[in-house]
Write a protein that holds these residues in place. Structure first.
Motif, short mmCIF file in Angstrom:
data_model
loop_
_atom_site.label_atom_id
_atom_site.label_comp_id
_atom_site.label_asym_id
_atom_site.label_seq_id
_atom_site.Cartn_x
_atom_site.Cartn_y
_atom_site.Cartn_z
N MET A 97 0.85 -1.18 0.00
CA MET A 97 0.00 0.00 0.00
C MET A 97 0.89 1.23 0.00
SD MET A 97 -1.40 0.17 3.94
CE MET A 97 -1.00 -1.53 4.29
N ARG A 98 0.39 2.29 -0.58
CA ARG A 98 1.14 3.55 -0.60
C ARG A 98 0.89 4.33 0.68
NH1 ARG A 98 -0.02 5.74 -6.48
NH2 ARG A 98 0.36 7.69 -5.40
N ILE A 99 1.66 5.38 0.85
CA ILE A 99 1.65 6.14 2.10
C ILE A 99 0.28 6.75 2.40
CG2 ILE A 99 2.47 8.33 1.15
CD1 ILE A 99 4.33 8.44 3.70
N GLY A 100 -0.43 7.18 1.37
CA GLY A 100 -1.76 7.75 1.58
C GLY A 100 -2.73 6.75 2.17
N GLU A 101 -2.69 5.53 1.68
CA GLU A 101 -3.57 4.49 2.21
C GLU A 101 -3.19 4.14 3.64
OE1 GLU A 101 -4.99 -0.11 1.46
OE2 GLU A 101 -3.92 0.93 -0.15
N LEU A 102 -1.89 4.03 3.91
CA LEU A 102 -1.45 3.76 5.28
C LEU A 102 -1.90 4.88 6.21
CD1 LEU A 102 0.10 1.95 7.25
CD2 LEU A 102 2.19 3.16 6.59
N SER A 103 -1.82 6.09 5.75
CA SER A 103 -2.27 7.23 6.53
C SER A 103 -3.76 7.13 6.83
CB SER A 103 -1.96 8.52 5.77
OG SER A 103 -2.46 9.64 6.47
N ARG A 104 -4.56 6.81 5.84
CA ARG A 104 -6.01 6.68 6.03
C ARG A 104 -6.34 5.54 7.00
NH1 ARG A 104 -5.70 8.07 0.80
NH2 ARG A 104 -5.69 5.94 -0.01
N ARG A 105 -5.65 4.43 6.87
CA ARG A 105 -5.95 3.25 7.70
C ARG A 105 -5.49 3.41 9.14
NH1 ARG A 105 -4.44 -2.08 4.45
NH2 ARG A 105 -5.15 -2.95 6.43
N THR A 106 -4.53 4.27 9.39
CA THR A 106 -4.00 4.42 10.75
C THR A 106 -4.38 5.74 11.40
OG1 THR A 106 -1.91 5.34 9.95
CG2 THR A 106 -2.02 2.93 10.27
N GLY A 107 -4.81 6.71 10.60
CA GLY A 107 -5.13 8.03 11.14
C GLY A 107 -3.88 8.86 11.42
N VAL A 108 -2.74 8.45 10.90
CA VAL A 108 -1.47 9.15 11.11
C VAL A 108 -1.11 9.83 9.80
CG1 VAL A 108 0.97 8.85 11.64
CG2 VAL A 108 -0.75 7.49 12.85
N ASN A 109 -0.78 11.13 9.85
CA ASN A 109 -0.52 11.82 8.59
C ASN A 109 0.79 11.36 7.95
OD1 ASN A 109 1.71 13.58 9.32
ND2 ASN A 109 0.25 14.83 10.45
N ALA A 110 0.88 11.57 6.66
CA ALA A 110 2.01 11.09 5.87
C ALA A 110 3.33 11.66 6.37
CB ALA A 110 1.79 11.41 4.40
N HIS A 111 3.33 12.90 6.82
CA HIS A 111 4.55 13.50 7.34
C HIS A 111 5.09 12.71 8.52
CE1 HIS A 111 7.42 16.63 8.37
NE2 HIS A 111 6.96 16.57 9.61
N GLN A 112 4.20 12.30 9.43
CA GLN A 112 4.61 11.51 10.58
C GLN A 112 5.10 10.13 10.15
OE1 GLN A 112 0.81 12.26 12.58
NE2 GLN A 112 2.02 12.71 14.41
N LEU A 113 4.45 9.55 9.17
CA LEU A 113 4.88 8.24 8.68
C LEU A 113 6.29 8.31 8.10
CD1 LEU A 113 1.56 7.04 7.03
CD2 LEU A 113 2.52 6.30 9.23
N ARG A 114 6.57 9.37 7.36
CA ARG A 114 7.92 9.55 6.83
C ARG A 114 8.94 9.73 7.96
NH1 ARG A 114 4.86 12.01 2.69
NH2 ARG A 114 4.92 14.06 3.67
N TYR A 115 8.53 10.44 9.01
CA TYR A 115 9.40 10.61 10.18
C TYR A 115 9.68 9.25 10.82
CZ TYR A 115 10.99 11.84 14.83
OH TYR A 115 11.72 11.92 15.99
N TYR A 116 8.64 8.43 11.00
CA TYR A 116 8.84 7.11 11.58
C TYR A 116 9.83 6.30 10.74
CZ TYR A 116 4.49 8.02 14.18
OH TYR A 116 3.51 8.56 14.98
N GLU A 117 9.71 6.42 9.45
CA GLU A 117 10.64 5.71 8.56
C GLU A 117 12.06 6.24 8.75
OE1 GLU A 117 11.35 4.76 3.83
OE2 GLU A 117 9.45 5.67 4.45
N ALA A 118 12.22 7.54 8.82
CA ALA A 118 13.54 8.15 9.00
C ALA A 118 14.17 7.73 10.33
CB ALA A 118 13.45 9.67 8.91
N GLN A 119 13.34 7.48 11.34
CA GLN A 119 13.82 7.08 12.66
C GLN A 119 14.07 5.58 12.75
OE1 GLN A 119 14.52 9.28 15.31
NE2 GLN A 119 14.37 10.60 13.53
#
Length: 137
Positions: A1-23
């Motif tokens: 799934m792409r980041i937008g779908e992950l964002s929708r399914r978790t309620g976490v915005n894409a910016h935060q998801l990218r941060y989690y990946e960077a960490q």
């Protein structure tokens, strides 16, 4: 799934998801077009991260704990290294709370002392905008 779908399914915005990946908390494969591609486990991982963040853990702590996490809430396996990390974090929180309590007490003392001096203060204030009122001769 792409980041937008992950964002929708978790309620976490894409910016935060990218941060989690960077960490190093979340992994994504890259498509040929450069888009991130997450597997189905990413939904659970993001929910675990959110719960652990809610417990006051840092992303560094979470990176250490995630391999021991089971389930959405998550349940953490009690290996000695994990317990040491959580005890350390708890001590840091206790230390912060002690410092905040000291600051609160000091501020309360200042307020009490100021109230005991009565309404006559220097420079005088009119109480509306906390700006000094010129002293009349």
């Amino acid at each position: 799934m792409r980041i937008g779908e992950l964002s929708r399914r978790t309620g976490v915005n894409a910016h935060q998801l990218r941060y989690y990946e960077a960490q190093g908390l979340l992994e994504a494969d890259r498509r040929a077009n450069g888009y991130r591609e997450y597997d189905e486990n990413a939904v659970l991982r993001v929910k675990q991260i959110r719960h652990l963040l809610g417990a006051g853990l840092s992303s560094e702590d979470i990176a250490y704990l995630l391999p021991c996490a089971i389930g959405e809430v998550p349940e953490l396996l009690g290996c000695p290294e994990l317990l040491a990390a959580m005890r350390s974090r708890l001590q840091r929180l206790n230390d912060q709370m002690d410092r905040l309590a000291q600051s609160r007490d000091a501020l309360a003392d200042y307020i009490d002392a100021a109230e005991r001096t009565g309404r006559e203060t220097y420079p005088p204030f009119d109480g509306t905008d906390l700006e000094p009122v010129p002293v009349s001769a």
